[in-house]
Design a protein around this motif. Sequence first.
Motif, PDB file in Angstrom:
ATOM      1  N   ALA A 184       0.825  -1.206   0.000  1.00  0.00           N
ATOM      2  CA  ALA A 184       0.000   0.000   0.000  1.00  0.00           C
ATOM      3  C   ALA A 184       0.863   1.261   0.000  1.00  0.00           C
ATOM      4  O   ALA A 184       0.607   2.218  -0.743  1.00  0.00           O
ATOM      5  CB  ALA A 184      -0.939  -0.006   1.211  1.00  0.00           C
ATOM      6  N   LEU A 185       1.893   1.256   0.815  1.00  0.00           N
ATOM      7  CA  LEU A 185       2.786   2.418   0.896  1.00  0.00           C
ATOM      8  C   LEU A 185       3.498   2.654  -0.418  1.00  0.00           C
ATOM      9  O   LEU A 185       3.504   3.776  -0.953  1.00  0.00           O
ATOM     10  CB  LEU A 185       3.788   2.203   2.029  1.00  0.00           C
TER      11      LEU A 185
ATOM     12  N   ASP B 177       2.851   1.517  -3.558  1.00  0.00           N
ATOM     13  CA  ASP B 177       1.989   1.882  -4.677  1.00  0.00           C
ATOM     14  C   ASP B 177       1.447   3.293  -4.520  1.00  0.00           C
ATOM     15  O   ASP B 177       1.270   4.015  -5.503  1.00  0.00           O
ATOM     16  CB  ASP B 177       0.840   0.879  -4.805  1.00  0.00           C
ATOM     17  N   GLY B 178       1.184   3.695  -3.284  1.00  0.00           N
ATOM     18  CA  GLY B 178       0.794   5.080  -3.052  1.00  0.00           C
ATOM     19  C   GLY B 178       1.912   6.044  -3.404  1.00  0.00           C
ATOM     20  O   GLY B 178       1.684   7.096  -4.012  1.00  0.00           O
ATOM     21  N   TYR B 179       3.144   5.681  -3.051  1.00  0.00           N
ATOM     22  CA  TYR B 179       4.307   6.486  -3.419  1.00  0.00           C
ATOM     23  C   TYR B 179       4.418   6.640  -4.939  1.00  0.00           C
ATOM     24  O   TYR B 179       4.734   7.720  -5.452  1.00  0.00           O
ATOM     25  CB  TYR B 179       5.582   5.814  -2.893  1.00  0.00           C
TER      26      TYR B 179
ATOM     27  N   THR C 236      11.960   0.159   1.908  1.00  0.00           N
ATOM     28  CA  THR C 236      10.931   1.137   2.267  1.00  0.00           C
ATOM     29  C   THR C 236      11.550   2.398   2.860  1.00  0.00           C
ATOM     30  O   THR C 236      11.134   3.528   2.556  1.00  0.00           O
ATOM     31  CB  THR C 236       9.931   0.516   3.254  1.00  0.00           C
TER      32      THR C 236
ATOM     33  N   THR D 217      -4.293  -4.541  -1.729  1.00  0.00           N
ATOM     34  CA  THR D 217      -3.746  -3.584  -0.769  1.00  0.00           C
ATOM     35  C   THR D 217      -2.950  -2.486  -1.462  1.00  0.00           C
ATOM     36  O   THR D 217      -2.933  -1.344  -0.989  1.00  0.00           O
ATOM     37  CB  THR D 217      -2.845  -4.294   0.257  1.00  0.00           C
TER      38      THR D 217
ATOM     39  N   GLY E 180      -3.468   1.815  -1.241  1.00  0.00           N
ATOM     40  CA  GLY E 180      -2.479   2.886  -1.151  1.00  0.00           C
ATOM     41  C   GLY E 180      -2.646   3.904  -2.254  1.00  0.00           C
ATOM     42  O   GLY E 180      -2.535   5.116  -2.023  1.00  0.00           O
ATOM     43  N   LYS E 181      -2.937   3.438  -3.460  1.00  0.00           N
ATOM     44  CA  LYS E 181      -3.175   4.354  -4.571  1.00  0.00           C
ATOM     45  C   LYS E 181      -4.397   5.227  -4.326  1.00  0.00           C
ATOM     46  O   LYS E 181      -4.443   6.384  -4.756  1.00  0.00           O
ATOM     47  CB  LYS E 181      -3.371   3.561  -5.859  1.00  0.00           C
TER      48      LYS E 181
ATOM     49  N   SER F  94      -5.528   6.207  -1.388  1.00  0.00           N
ATOM     50  CA  SER F  94      -5.440   7.056  -0.204  1.00  0.00           C
ATOM     51  C   SER F  94      -4.306   8.069  -0.255  1.00  0.00           C
ATOM     52  O   SER F  94      -4.482   9.235   0.140  1.00  0.00           O
ATOM     53  CB  SER F  94      -5.288   6.183   1.048  1.00  0.00           C
ATOM     54  N   VAL F  95      -3.132   7.675  -0.737  1.00  0.00           N
ATOM     55  CA  VAL F  95      -1.980   8.583  -0.709  1.00  0.00           C
ATOM     56  C   VAL F  95      -2.126   9.753  -1.685  1.00  0.00           C
ATOM     57  O   VAL F  95      -1.900  10.907  -1.290  1.00  0.00           O
ATOM     58  CB  VAL F  95      -0.676   7.808  -0.955  1.00  0.00           C
TER      59      VAL F  95
ATOM     60  N   ALA G  18       5.707   2.917   7.984  1.00  0.00           N
ATOM     61  CA  ALA G  18       5.426   1.660   7.298  1.00  0.00           C
ATOM     62  C   ALA G  18       6.608   0.698   7.405  1.00  0.00           C
ATOM     63  O   ALA G  18       6.427  -0.517   7.593  1.00  0.00           O
ATOM     64  CB  ALA G  18       5.088   1.923   5.832  1.00  0.00           C
TER      65      ALA G  18
END
Length: 411
Positions: A31-32, A34-36, A93, A152, A156-157, A159-160, A187
């Motif tokens: 999640a972290l 993919d959000g990044y 990470t 998951t 992340g995509k 929410s971030v 994370a």
Amino acid sequence: MPLVPDPTSTLEDAPIHEPQRTLVAVGVNHALHDGYTDLLYVLLPVWQAEFALGYAALALLRSLYNGALAALQMPSTYLAERLGARTVLVYGTLLSASGYALAGASGGLIGLCAALTLGGAGSSTQHPLASAVIARTYGESARGPLGTYNFTGDLGKASVPPLVGFLLTMTDWRSALWVIAGLGVVAALAVGRLLPRDRKSRREKQDQALQVAPIASGTQTGRAGFRLLVTIGILDNAARPAFLIYLPFLLQEKGAGLTTVGFALSLVFLGGALGKAVCGQLGERLGVTRTVVLTETGTAAAILAVIALPLAPVLVVLPLLGVMLNGTSSVLYGTVPELAPGGQVETAFAVFYTWTLGGSALAAPLIFGRLGDVVGPNWAVVAAAATALAAVPIMLILSAYLGTMASAPKR
């Protein structure tokens, strides 16, 4: 039959009695990361205004991150053979978080480019290692957990990017990136806490490193099928950023502000998260071939609708587009273990991610970014729809290489 090294024994093993804990750990990490990766889409209009960049240059910024992410998939796998998957995932990470922290501290475009490359290098660790850990932990039942893992990532995509869009309404983009970097540190600590440690000694791993190579998956037929799967993955991954790069600009032409752009991207990614779950189930019921043909055709039709419709109807279409735009990848990822040459799942995942992510990283600036500068965003997005459709005939060819249970509907 010759004995060959088996990379499955050289990665950190997740204890079979703790599969849920393992899935939570890699899910948080996914999640972290993919959000990044996708928060860049929110920042592209900001960087265009600040640095006076064209579409090709903006696509290149994204490709610096994704290019490093793709190019270092195999080295990350080899590094995990020495240090363990858990260690590499945690430090990867932290490296990504450092990249965004440095991006926020950068004083100009060159520093930003270097920081994005560093962030992409950190993100290169999570896809092949996490997928392999899940495949090894769940064995023949891994298709479902792999779908959950992909789901998951879309959380992340979803929410971030809107979080960054919200932060941009209150502060400058550099401060927003420092906040996002802090989330990365949290994370990394969570992954280090949750992911089970390796409970086997180095000697035990070495003793297990030699095993008989599987026969069926190492045949030329299996290799040909895997190559076709990779080709479909390249086209699917190229169509996605080709559309998303231009979506903020298409929305702005329709009157959307930055907050609306962030909200619209979250709609796409929420739909994508749902698509990972829905398409995984469709793949079980309809078969891989029918599911991929349906999603790629639907993606092309929905992209064309986004071009033609005004803003309000577009916001309604975007979640459905997200379902099909991202759902295909869940089906493709779940097919990798079935077609892995030689049965080497970790290596197959690393190769798959290297080519699919690398292909999209190169296509974005060299083809679609340049195309946007020449013919404008609308026609570049039409080309993205055509790219999605190009996967359909290749999928029909691949169906001959899949087992009957993969290509035929289940009753």
